[in-house]
Design a protein around this motif. Structure first.
Motif, mmCIF file in Angstrom:
data_model
loop_
_atom_site.group_PDB
_atom_site.id
_atom_site.type_symbol
_atom_site.label_atom_id
_atom_site.label_comp_id
_atom_site.label_asym_id
_atom_site.label_seq_id
_atom_site.Cartn_x
_atom_site.Cartn_y
_atom_site.Cartn_z
ATOM 1 N N MET A 1 0.652 -1.035 -0.033
ATOM 2 C CA MET A 1 0.101 0.043 0.044
ATOM 3 C C MET A 1 1.007 1.265 0.108
ATOM 4 O O MET A 1 1.943 1.437 0.904
ATOM 5 N N GLN A 2 0.468 2.208 -0.931
ATOM 6 C CA GLN A 2 1.242 3.416 -0.994
ATOM 7 C C GLN A 2 0.489 4.575 -0.081
ATOM 8 O O GLN A 2 -0.846 4.455 -0.222
ATOM 9 N N ILE A 3 1.327 5.212 1.022
ATOM 10 C CA ILE A 3 0.452 6.163 1.682
ATOM 11 C C ILE A 3 1.061 7.389 1.437
ATOM 12 O O ILE A 3 2.471 7.729 1.612
ATOM 13 N N LYS A 4 0.366 8.388 0.900
ATOM 14 C CA LYS A 4 0.834 9.804 0.846
ATOM 15 C C LYS A 4 1.008 10.306 2.304
ATOM 16 O O LYS A 4 -0.199 10.471 2.958
ATOM 17 N N VAL A 5 2.214 10.877 2.699
ATOM 18 C CA VAL A 5 2.263 11.336 3.880
ATOM 19 C C VAL A 5 2.338 12.870 4.087
ATOM 20 O O VAL A 5 1.505 13.447 4.572
ATOM 21 N N VAL A 6 3.345 13.396 3.408
ATOM 22 C CA VAL A 6 3.561 14.714 3.187
ATOM 23 C C VAL A 6 3.675 15.571 4.819
ATOM 24 O O VAL A 6 2.595 16.294 4.910
ATOM 25 N N ARG A 7 4.477 15.103 5.398
ATOM 26 C CA ARG A 7 4.629 15.712 6.903
ATOM 27 C C ARG A 7 5.864 16.146 7.146
ATOM 28 O O ARG A 7 7.005 15.483 6.778
ATOM 29 N N LYS A 8 6.034 17.393 7.838
ATOM 30 C CA LYS A 8 7.341 17.940 7.991
ATOM 31 C C LYS A 8 8.172 16.820 9.206
ATOM 32 O O LYS A 8 7.344 16.679 9.968
ATOM 33 N N ILE A 9 9.316 16.388 8.834
ATOM 34 C CA ILE A 9 10.101 15.529 9.734
ATOM 35 C C ILE A 9 10.258 16.180 11.060
ATOM 36 O O ILE A 9 10.111 15.453 12.189
ATOM 37 N N LEU A 10 10.496 17.465 11.074
ATOM 38 C CA LEU A 10 10.914 18.164 12.331
ATOM 39 C C LEU A 10 9.319 18.619 13.005
ATOM 40 O O LEU A 10 9.430 19.662 13.873
ATOM 41 N N GLU A 11 8.314 18.170 12.544
ATOM 42 C CA GLU A 11 6.996 18.903 13.094
ATOM 43 C C GLU A 11 6.843 18.722 14.423
ATOM 44 O O GLU A 11 6.402 19.880 15.095
ATOM 45 N N GLU B 1 18.466 23.978 11.742
ATOM 46 C CA GLU B 1 17.149 23.428 10.962
ATOM 47 C C GLU B 1 16.200 23.400 12.400
ATOM 48 O O GLU B 1 15.103 22.909 12.327
#
Lengths: 116, 219
Positions: B1-11, B126
């Motif tokens: 399953m492909q899951i589109k995440v698009v979350r900032k890693i340092l959120e 960062e």
């Protein structure tokens, strides 16, 4: 080596997303980083491998993709992407040398994961 | 399953940083994240600033350091409230470290809080720590190509202090080149050539601080 902190956060997000979608085996992760972000892809790869060794995430493929630098000229407002030397960033449209805005190139995010 | 995440890693860090920013805003404290390479003169500059402005402002310092508490002791000797965070090898401060340190301080009457980051031009850029502004200190002995080599830290900084200008006659450093490199990626950066040793240029830096404290109180 802030890539270790980044890998740590990355693992946390992956675990949350996997739980949310009810999957247990991670196959692939895609991370995108901006050209001028302070990320060394090799160091992130190493940190991720170290962080996931011996866990259920071990062996998954980490893809790291660079997002190009795009600047918007302060004079003519057109966008351009400097290719080789970052500085001085001369606008190819009007030759203005500095004071541009960064449109993209500072990103650091997890784009997608593949799991089952 | 492909899951589109698009979350900032340092959120997670960004969330803590937002929490800190709200806390500092409520108390109207100007918070400055000081970054530089090791040896650029951050602590000396800070000592001078704390000493010269102590009759005007109530200032506090969070000191980040790999191992020792030498810098915190130097800073505390000026009379400012100082607290040390030892990162034990960590190359940068993050929001949670600053949150913990801030919890141990008396911030009620503080006008300016300086967060002295770990000496490093790469990693601190960062991680937001709830600051109003990032300030980068570059000393002229390090070479005028540093903004080109470490673009992020200069792109993120509100101020670049070019320190150790008393050494300009002895080094091959172009103030213009370094400034143009920094301005190339950051049209709003303000640049102050200073020598913490001879005090040359410090007045412009102090005037900037005075202005920013007023802006903060009015915000």
């Amino acid at each position: 080596m802030h890539e270790m902190s980044i890998a740590h956060s990355l693992v946390g997000i992956i675990e949350q997303e996997m739980a949310k979608h009810n999957v247990t085996r991670l196959i692939r992760i895609k991370v995108k980083f901006g050209r001028i972000s302070a990320i060394v892809p090799e160091a992130l790869q190493t940190a991720f491998e170290a962080m996931t060794a011996g866990t259920s995430l071990e062996g998954s493929a980490l893809e790291i993709e660079e997002v190009p630098l795009v600047a918007k000229c302060r004079e003519c407002q057109k966008e351009f992407s400097p290719e080789d030397d970052l500085m001085i960033m001369t606008c190819p449209h009007c030759s203005a040398e500095f004071g541009h805005d960064i449109v993209s190139g500072k990103e650091l995010y997890i784009d997608e994961i593949e799991a089952e | 399953m492909q899951i589109k995440v698009v979350r900032k890693i340092l959120e997670a860090n960004d969330r803590i940083s937002d929490q800190l920013r709200a806390m500092f805003q409520e108390k109207k404290i100007l918070v400055l994240n000081l970054m530089s390479s090791p040896g650029a003169g951050k602590t000396t500059l800070l000592e001078k600033t704390l000493t010269d402005l102590k009759s005007e402002f109530n200032m506090a310092v969070i000191e980040g350091d790999l191992q020792t508490s030498n810098d915190a002791e130097r800073v505390a000797a000026t009379g400012a409230q100082a607290i040390q965070i030892n990162t034990e090898g960590g190359c940068h401060l993050d929001g949670s470290m600053v949150l913990e340190a801030a919890g141990q301080m008396d911030l009620e009457k503080v006008d300016i809080l300086f967060v002295e980051n770990v000496g490093n031009l790469v990693c601190p850029a960062e991680f937001s720590v709830g600051e109003d502004y990032k300030i980068t200190i570059l000393s002229v002995v390090e070479g005028d190509d540093k903004p080109e080599k470490y673009p992020l830290i200069f792109a993120e900084s509100k101020v670049m202090l070019l320190n150790k200008t008393d050494l300009l006659p002895y080094v091959d450093f172009s103030l213009e080149k370094a400034s143009n490199f920094a301005k190339s990626l950051n049209k709003n950066i303000e640049i102050f050539p200073v020598s913490a040793k001879t005090r040359e240029g410090l007045d412009s830096w102090y005037d900037w601080l005075r202005q920013e404290v007023i802006k903060k109180k009015d915000s």
